[in-house]
Design a protein around this motif. Structure first.
Motif, PDB file in Angstrom:
ATOM      1  N   GLU A 230      61.350 104.012 -66.480  1.00 54.80           N
ATOM      2  CA  GLU A 230      60.519 103.019 -67.185  1.00 54.80           C
ATOM      3  C   GLU A 230      61.297 101.753 -67.486  1.00 54.80           C
ATOM      4  N   LYS A 231      62.512 101.882 -68.012  1.00 51.09           N
ATOM      5  CA  LYS A 231      63.337 100.700 -68.288  1.00 51.09           C
ATOM      6  C   LYS A 231      64.802 101.077 -68.121  1.00 51.09           C
ATOM      7  N   VAL A 232      65.604 100.085 -67.746  1.00 52.25           N
ATOM      8  CA  VAL A 232      67.009 100.323 -67.408  1.00 52.25           C
ATOM      9  C   VAL A 232      67.777 100.905 -68.586  1.00 52.25           C
ATOM     10  N   SER A 233      67.455 100.469 -69.779  1.00 48.23           N
ATOM     11  CA  SER A 233      68.175 100.937 -70.965  1.00 48.23           C
ATOM     12  C   SER A 233      68.004 102.433 -71.206  1.00 48.23           C
ATOM     13  N   ASP A 234      67.055 103.078 -70.513  1.00 44.14           N
ATOM     14  CA  ASP A 234      66.913 104.529 -70.624  1.00 44.14           C
ATOM     15  C   ASP A 234      68.127 105.245 -70.030  1.00 44.14           C
ATOM     16  N   LEU A 235      68.809 104.558 -69.084  1.00 40.77           N
ATOM     17  CA  LEU A 235      69.942 105.182 -68.410  1.00 40.77           C
ATOM     18  C   LEU A 235      71.274 104.474 -68.614  1.00 40.77           C
ATOM     19  N   LEU A 236      71.240 103.147 -68.828  1.00 39.39           N
ATOM     20  CA  LEU A 236      72.488 102.376 -68.876  1.00 39.39           C
ATOM     21  C   LEU A 236      72.703 101.678 -70.211  1.00 39.39           C
ATOM     22  N   ASN A 237      73.986 101.487 -70.525  1.00 34.50           N
ATOM     23  CA  ASN A 237      74.393 100.694 -71.679  1.00 34.50           C
ATOM     24  C   ASN A 237      75.488  99.719 -71.237  1.00 34.50           C
ATOM     25  N   GLU A 238      75.622  98.624 -71.944  1.00 30.47           N
ATOM     26  CA  GLU A 238      76.706  97.685 -71.647  1.00 30.47           C
ATOM     27  C   GLU A 238      78.046  98.397 -71.775  1.00 30.47           C
ATOM     28  N   GLY A 239      78.900  98.127 -70.810  1.00 29.63           N
ATOM     29  CA  GLY A 239      80.220  98.748 -70.794  1.00 29.63           C
ATOM     30  C   GLY A 239      80.313  99.964 -69.901  1.00 29.63           C
ATOM     31  N   ASP A 240      79.186 100.509 -69.473  1.00 29.09           N
ATOM     32  CA  ASP A 240      79.210 101.654 -68.548  1.00 29.09           C
ATOM     33  C   ASP A 240      79.868 101.250 -67.238  1.00 29.09           C
ATOM     34  N   GLU A 241      80.655 102.137 -66.681  1.00 27.02           N
ATOM     35  CA  GLU A 241      81.290 101.891 -65.387  1.00 27.02           C
ATOM     36  C   GLU A 241      80.596 102.739 -64.328  1.00 27.02           C
ATOM     37  N   LEU A 242      80.265 102.104 -63.208  1.00 26.54           N
ATOM     38  CA  LEU A 242      79.486 102.762 -62.160  1.00 26.54           C
ATOM     39  C   LEU A 242      80.109 102.539 -60.795  1.00 26.54           C
ATOM     40  N   GLU A 243      79.787 103.450 -59.900  1.00 26.12           N
ATOM     41  CA  GLU A 243      80.136 103.267 -58.491  1.00 26.12           C
ATOM     42  C   GLU A 243      78.856 102.862 -57.780  1.00 26.12           C
ATOM     43  N   LEU A 244      78.919 101.794 -56.984  1.00 26.83           N
ATOM     44  CA  LEU A 244      77.702 101.217 -56.416  1.00 26.83           C
ATOM     45  C   LEU A 244      77.893 100.859 -54.950  1.00 26.83           C
ATOM     46  N   LYS A 245      76.773 100.714 -54.284  1.00 31.24           N
ATOM     47  CA  LYS A 245      76.799 100.278 -52.892  1.00 31.24           C
ATOM     48  C   LYS A 245      76.195  98.884 -52.810  1.00 31.24           C
ATOM     49  N   VAL A 246      76.858  98.011 -52.059  1.00 31.30           N
ATOM     50  CA  VAL A 246      76.351  96.653 -51.877  1.00 31.30           C
ATOM     51  C   VAL A 246      75.253  96.695 -50.816  1.00 31.30           C
ATOM     52  N   ILE A 247      74.035  96.317 -51.188  1.00 32.92           N
ATOM     53  CA  ILE A 247      72.941  96.334 -50.216  1.00 32.92           C
ATOM     54  C   ILE A 247      72.554  94.925 -49.765  1.00 32.92           C
ATOM     55  N   LYS A 248      73.106  93.896 -50.460  1.00 31.12           N
ATOM     56  CA  LYS A 248      72.887  92.510 -50.033  1.00 31.12           C
ATOM     57  C   LYS A 248      74.004  91.647 -50.609  1.00 31.12           C
ATOM     58  N   SER A 249      74.615  90.834 -49.767  1.00 24.47           N
ATOM     59  CA  SER A 249      75.729  89.995 -50.219  1.00 24.47           C
ATOM     60  C   SER A 249      75.627  88.607 -49.608  1.00 24.47           C
ATOM     61  N   SER A 250      75.727  87.615 -50.478  1.00 28.83           N
ATOM     62  CA  SER A 250      75.741  86.220 -50.026  1.00 28.83           C
ATOM     63  C   SER A 250      76.534  85.397 -51.034  1.00 28.83           C
ATOM     64  N   GLU A 251      76.638  84.108 -50.782  1.00 23.69           N
ATOM     65  CA  GLU A 251      77.416  83.239 -51.668  1.00 23.69           C
ATOM     66  C   GLU A 251      76.856  83.230 -53.089  1.00 23.69           C
TER      67      GLU A 251
END
Length: 381
Positions: free
Chosen positions: A56-77
């Motif tokens: 429903e909303k991002v805050s249900d799972l994440l808080n500021e300061g959380d460290e995550l491993e992520l995949k880049v799905i789009k990259s530009s300048e």
């Protein structure tokens, strides 16, 4: 000057689409989060890329300061789009495939209730159909949200992102193991405790611990039983004796009757006593009368009536309640001789006396016996 510019440029990572990066949450919005991954701009993590499940909303799972491993799905300048879901899925598919191939069981937490079953987060979406949740029918699954279940994978299709789980399969295996343990350990003559599972016309099935044994209707009690419900009920705990074990066909024969005191052990009747009973059987030589549950006495045909009869059916019928006098008791041979005739004789009214007749005559006519026959006597003088 050129060297300072080069140093400034090397402070930022070079990030390409498909890279796996680590980042720290710097800001949480309702539908996305911003993360510092060491690039010149913060990466954005859309809510759709946060989990394989609906959020429903991002805050249900994440808080500021959380460290995550992520995949880049789009990259530009000027744009960097990240996905946590993709990283989770990459890890999950390999682990799930191994569990599926090895038929492993593992614990999951129910994340959501949907039409037709339960949803769990495995790094990818896992689904437990309603029919595979329990061994029994469940009408309302609302209490399952957040519940932890032990499951195994019964269907695995990576190409179509399909993982079907079953809690019922785990329960079935537990029951099967318990059944085999019980079957291998049980032996003829054992007296054990069980629970009546269901009743049929021919007997009762008793759960002995993962496997049911049958108590035939003839083994329910010492007396004749018309229907099993007369003696036992579903859910009742009972003592049973093992009569037979067929391990190949997984069949166990049981007896409740053999765990109970015999009816003849509690018989307390002596010759000369008067008893009441029910005519159970009529035979050519007499009638069998049940005077206590499982205890029958014989009324020989000569003891049925004071008048001569050709068959017991002339006087008696099955199911009739009668009173009889006990002639003889032999508990060792389980025999009791009864007499209906002698009971009737003990119930005969006392014969009427001379005084009774005189009293009746005087009361009725007003004349004494001498008055009525006196003249007749004079003729013979």
């Amino acid at each position: 000057m050129v060297e300072e510019m080069n140093n400034e440029m090397t402070e930022f990572k070079s990030v390409e689409t498909g890279d796996i990066v680590k980042g720290k949450v710097t800001k949480v919005e309702e539908k996305h989060a911003l993360l510092d991954v060491g690039y010149k701009i913060d990466g954005i993590l859309p809510i759709s890329e946060l989990s394989s499940l609906h959020i429903e909303k991002v805050s249900d799972l994440l808080n500021e300061g959380d460290e995550l491993e992520l995949k880049v799905i789009k990259s530009s300048e000027d744009e960097l789009v990240l996905s946590k879901r993709a990283v989770d899925a990459e890890k999950a598919w390999g682990e799930l495939e191994e569990k599926y191939n090895n038929k492993n069981t593992f614990e999951v937490e129910v994340a959501d209730i949907v039409k037709g079953g339960l949803v769990v987060d495995l790094g990818v979406r896992g689904f437990i159909p309603a029919s595979l949740v329990e061994r029994h029918y469940v009408e309302d699954f609302s209490e399952y949200k957040g519940k932890r279940l032990t499951v195994k994978i019964v269907e695995f299709d990576r190409e179509n992102n399909k993982v079907i789980l079953s809690h019922r399969a785990v329960l079935d295996e537990q029951v099967e193991r318990k059944k085999q343990d019980t079957l291998s350990g049980i032996k003829v003559g054992d007296v054990i405790t069980g629970t009546v599972q269901r009743l049929t016309d021919f007997g009762a099935f008793v759960d002995l611990g993962g496997i049911d044994g049958l108590v035939h209707i003839s083994q329910l009690a010492h007396h004749r039983v018309e229907t099993p419900s007369e003696v036992v009920s579903e859910g009742q705990e009972v003592q049973v004796k093992v009569l037979g074990v067929d391990r190949d066909n997984e069949r166990i024969s049981l007896s409740i009757k053999d765990t109970l005191p015999g009816p003849w052990e509690s018989v307390n009747v002596q010759a000369g006593a008067v008893v009441e009973g029910t005519v159970k059987r009529l035979v050519s030589f007499g009638a069998f009368v049940e005077i206590a549950p499982g205890v029958e006495g014989l009324v020989h045909i000569s003891e049925i009536s004071r008048r001569h009869i050709g068959t017991p059916q002339e006087v008696l019928e099955e199911g009739q309640t009668v009173k009889a006098k006990v002639l003889d008791v032999n508990l060792a041979e389980k025999r009791i001789s009864l007499s209906l005739k002698e009971f009737e004789e003990t119930e005969e009214p006392e014969p009427e006396t001379k005084e009774h007749y005189q009293s009746d005559s005087e009361t009725t006519t007003g004349f004494s016996l001498g008055d009525m026959i006196g003249d007749q006597l004079k003729k013979y003088k």
